[in-house]
Design a protein around this motif. Structure first.
Motif, PDB file in Angstrom:
ATOM      1  N   TRP A  76      -7.573   3.484  -1.188  1.00 37.20           N
ATOM      2  CA  TRP A  76      -6.287   3.053  -1.726  1.00 37.20           C
ATOM      3  C   TRP A  76      -6.349   2.776  -3.216  1.00 37.20           C
ATOM      4  CZ3 TRP A  76      -2.061   4.013   0.683  1.00 37.20           C
ATOM      5  CH2 TRP A  76      -1.997   3.964   2.075  1.00 37.20           C
ATOM      6  N   MET A  97      -3.645  -8.933   5.100  1.00 35.41           N
ATOM      7  CA  MET A  97      -4.290  -7.874   4.320  1.00 35.41           C
ATOM      8  C   MET A  97      -5.141  -8.445   3.196  1.00 35.41           C
ATOM      9  SD  MET A  97      -1.074  -5.298   3.928  1.00 35.41           S
ATOM     10  CE  MET A  97      -0.173  -4.773   5.381  1.00 35.41           C
ATOM     11  N   ARG A 153      -6.806  -4.851  12.768  1.00 37.29           N
ATOM     12  CA  ARG A 153      -5.392  -4.495  12.649  1.00 37.29           C
ATOM     13  C   ARG A 153      -4.665  -4.923  13.913  1.00 37.29           C
ATOM     14  NH1 ARG A 153      -4.607  -0.840   8.661  1.00 37.29           N
ATOM     15  NH2 ARG A 153      -2.639  -0.212   9.555  1.00 37.29           N
ATOM     16  N   ARG A 161      -9.022   2.679  12.044  1.00 35.99           N
ATOM     17  CA  ARG A 161      -9.106   3.897  11.258  1.00 35.99           C
ATOM     18  C   ARG A 161      -9.983   3.652  10.048  1.00 35.99           C
ATOM     19  NH1 ARG A 161      -3.143   3.721   8.568  1.00 35.99           N
ATOM     20  NH2 ARG A 161      -3.736   2.308   6.925  1.00 35.99           N
ATOM     21  N   ARG A 207     -10.948   3.336   6.388  1.00 36.64           N
ATOM     22  CA  ARG A 207     -10.123   2.885   5.257  1.00 36.64           C
ATOM     23  C   ARG A 207      -9.890   4.002   4.258  1.00 36.64           C
ATOM     24  NH1 ARG A 207      -7.598  -1.270   4.584  1.00 36.64           N
ATOM     25  NH2 ARG A 207      -7.939  -2.978   6.029  1.00 36.64           N
TER      26      ARG A 207
END
Lengths: 293, 238
Positions: free
Chosen positions: A290, A169, A233, A285, A287
């Protein structure tokens, strides 16, 4: 041939491709390197099985796993100086390693394919109701599901798995917390190798003819699957591998016998359509926002 | 002056040949809190990254407890007892709060006492326990900052480097963060605090150095906290 029959075969092939794709995804995650030479791990395993054809099964399996793991760890050493280079350099280098290893196989074993006989009895069919299923199909489904689950558990539950996910990540932050890049990268190669070796055993049962480009031919569609699924991912890359294997098997059944030569064409047409509609990958997906203030 | 935890001597850092830090010399004694303030681009974060071994010095040296850090990898520096709370927190948003904390444990020299340290940070920042199974990305900015500090503390550092802990936080939230940092300091951890908002650092640190254009301009004491003219002047090169 029933729909169910096709589905069972497609799931089995899908899982094997998923294993190959997951191996590529594991290494990409921690190193941002697409290992084109991943297929040569399968080739090495297949030749190890070939060379131990006449020996007990346990010896053959040990040779296969040993060869694949040894080659993967050697690749990790060779790729180490690439960590600070550009993606292009990485890609070209893994291409070179792939072709070099194919050339070595060609010199050592010749261009003519030879048949692996390990576990060939798994090609016998078993009747389940109306279905006629080969044992290898059932074993592939079982082993594939088991290995995918086991890998997910290693990543979710162990310390090194957590460190791998963190490094995938945000490598810089992981490093700042003391995560050792060498440890997670070596572990990713190891995990990818074990899974590749298991896939090799099952693949050679179904496709026993081993040539120097054995793994390469398998890895190209798996790589396509990884891209279609979404490279960034691990889950989406693995699902992409599954999708390609699944689609290959279904197309193989659906296409008329004289249309089989167009299987790859049909497959890549599908890939182009998918990437036109979802350039980030089928399972990638968008993003989420966050970062909070 | 207590014995030196961190010494930076004549440090010069360059990015693509352009100096980011020039001739920086400073010392942080054991148990001290030293502030480093200055405008954006002054070289503060670069200095912290150089201490962590992420940016190689062009000139000068950095010593930890008297031993030079030159040539040591980040992972080794972390294990020598240095922890960084990075700018913009850099928590792992998709991992749970608990997993973020477990990653902090990676840098410990020993796992002995790890669960005591986890209890201690949970007492300091209750959110890391209350929200332990939630994705860290859903926490508020202030909670993420607390998590980032907690993650650094569970590594049990002797030297804590903080890069703009007030960034993007409302003043009331910043007060909470600094109250917690006061407890960290009381626990004997040495702190090098980088801040763009000087007022927070000057009032908190034993000494605060002002860095502008890569050079040290001035050293302020807590008594200067109210003297905004002096701070402003140092920022703008008076």
């Amino acid at each position: 041939m029933t729909v169910l029959q096709t589905l069972v075969d497609a799931v089995a092939l899908g899982l094997l491709y998923a294993l190959v794709a997951m191996g590529i995804g594991l290494v990409f995650g921690v190193m941002r390197l697409v290992n084109f030479a991943h297929g040569e791990l399968l080739t090495a395993g297949a030749y190890a099985l070939l060379l131990t054809n006449d020996m007990p099964l346990a010896v053959g399996l040990a040779a296969c796993f040993g060869a694949v793991v040894a080659l993967a760890l050697a690749m990790e050493v060779v790729y180490r100086p690439l960590r600070t280079t550009t993606p292009t350099t990485m890609l070209v280098t893994t291409f070179a390693v792939s072709f070099l290893l194919q050339a070595v196989a060609l010199l050592a074993f010749g261009a003519r394919g030879r048949n692996v006989g390990v576990l060939s009895e798994l090609n016998r069919a078993v009747s389940i109701g109306d279905l006629r299923v080969r044992w290898v199909t059932l074993v592939s489904i079982g082993v594939g599901a088991l290995l995918l689950t086991a890998t997910a558990l290693v990543l979710a539950r162990t310390d090194v798995g957590l460190q791998m996910r963190a490094a995938a990540m945000d490598a810089t932050t992981a490093q700042l917390l003391g995560v050792r890049a060498s440890t997670v990268i070596r572990f990713a190669f190891l995990l990818a190798a074990v899974v590749a070796a298991a896939a090799t055993v099952l693949l050679t049962v179904q496709r026993p003819l081993v040539t120097p480009s054995y793994g390469f031919q398998l890895v190209i569609p798996a790589l396509v699957g990884v891209v279609v699924g979404g490279l960034d991912r691990l889950v989406s890359a693995t699902l992409g591998g599954f999708a390609i294997g699944f689609a290959t098997a279904v197309l193989g059944d659906v296409l008329p016998a004289d249309g089989r030569v167009f299987l790859d064409t049909a497959l890549f047409l599908l890939v182009i359509l998918v990437l036109l509609v979802r350039p980030g990958g089928l399972f990638g997906r968008t993003r989420a926002a966050w970062e909070r203030v | 002056m207590p014995d030196a935890m961190l010494q930076i001597r004549d440090l010069e850092l360059r990015y693509a040949g352009v100096p980011a830090v020039r001739g920086l010399t400073l010392e942080v004694g054991r148990g001290e809190v030293v502030g480093l303030v200055g405008p954006n681009g002054a070289g503060k974060s670069s200095t912290l990254l150089a201490i962590m071994g992420m940016v190689p010095p062009y000139r000068g040296e950095i010593l930890l407890e008297g031993r030079p850090l030159a040539g040591r990898k980040t992972e080794a520096i972390v294990r020598s007892g240095v922890a960084l709370v990075p700018e913009r927190r850099h928590i792992f948003p998709e991992l749970t709060v608990e997993e973020n904390l477990r990653l902090g444990l990676v840098g410990r020299r020993s796992r002995d006492g790890a669960s005591d340290d986890l209890d201690r940070v949970a007492a300091l920042f209750p959110v890391v326990r209350d929200a332990r199974h939630r994705a860290a990305g859903v926490l508020s900015g202030g909670q993420q900052q607390q998590l980032a500090i907690a993650r650094a503390l569970v590594a049990r550092p002797d030297l804590l480097l903080l890069d703009e802990p007030s960034l993007g936080l409302a003043p009331a939230v910043v007060d909470g963060v600094f109250e917690a940092l006061a407890e960290v300091r009381a626990g004997g951890v040495t702190i090098l605090l980088v801040e763009q908002r000087a007022q927070f650092a000057v009032g908190f640190a034993d000494r605060t150095h002002v860095l502008a254009n890569g050079e040290l301009r001035l050293t302020l004491s807590p008594a200067d906290a109210g003297d905004s003219e002096r701070i402003t002047a140092a920022y703008f090169g008076a």
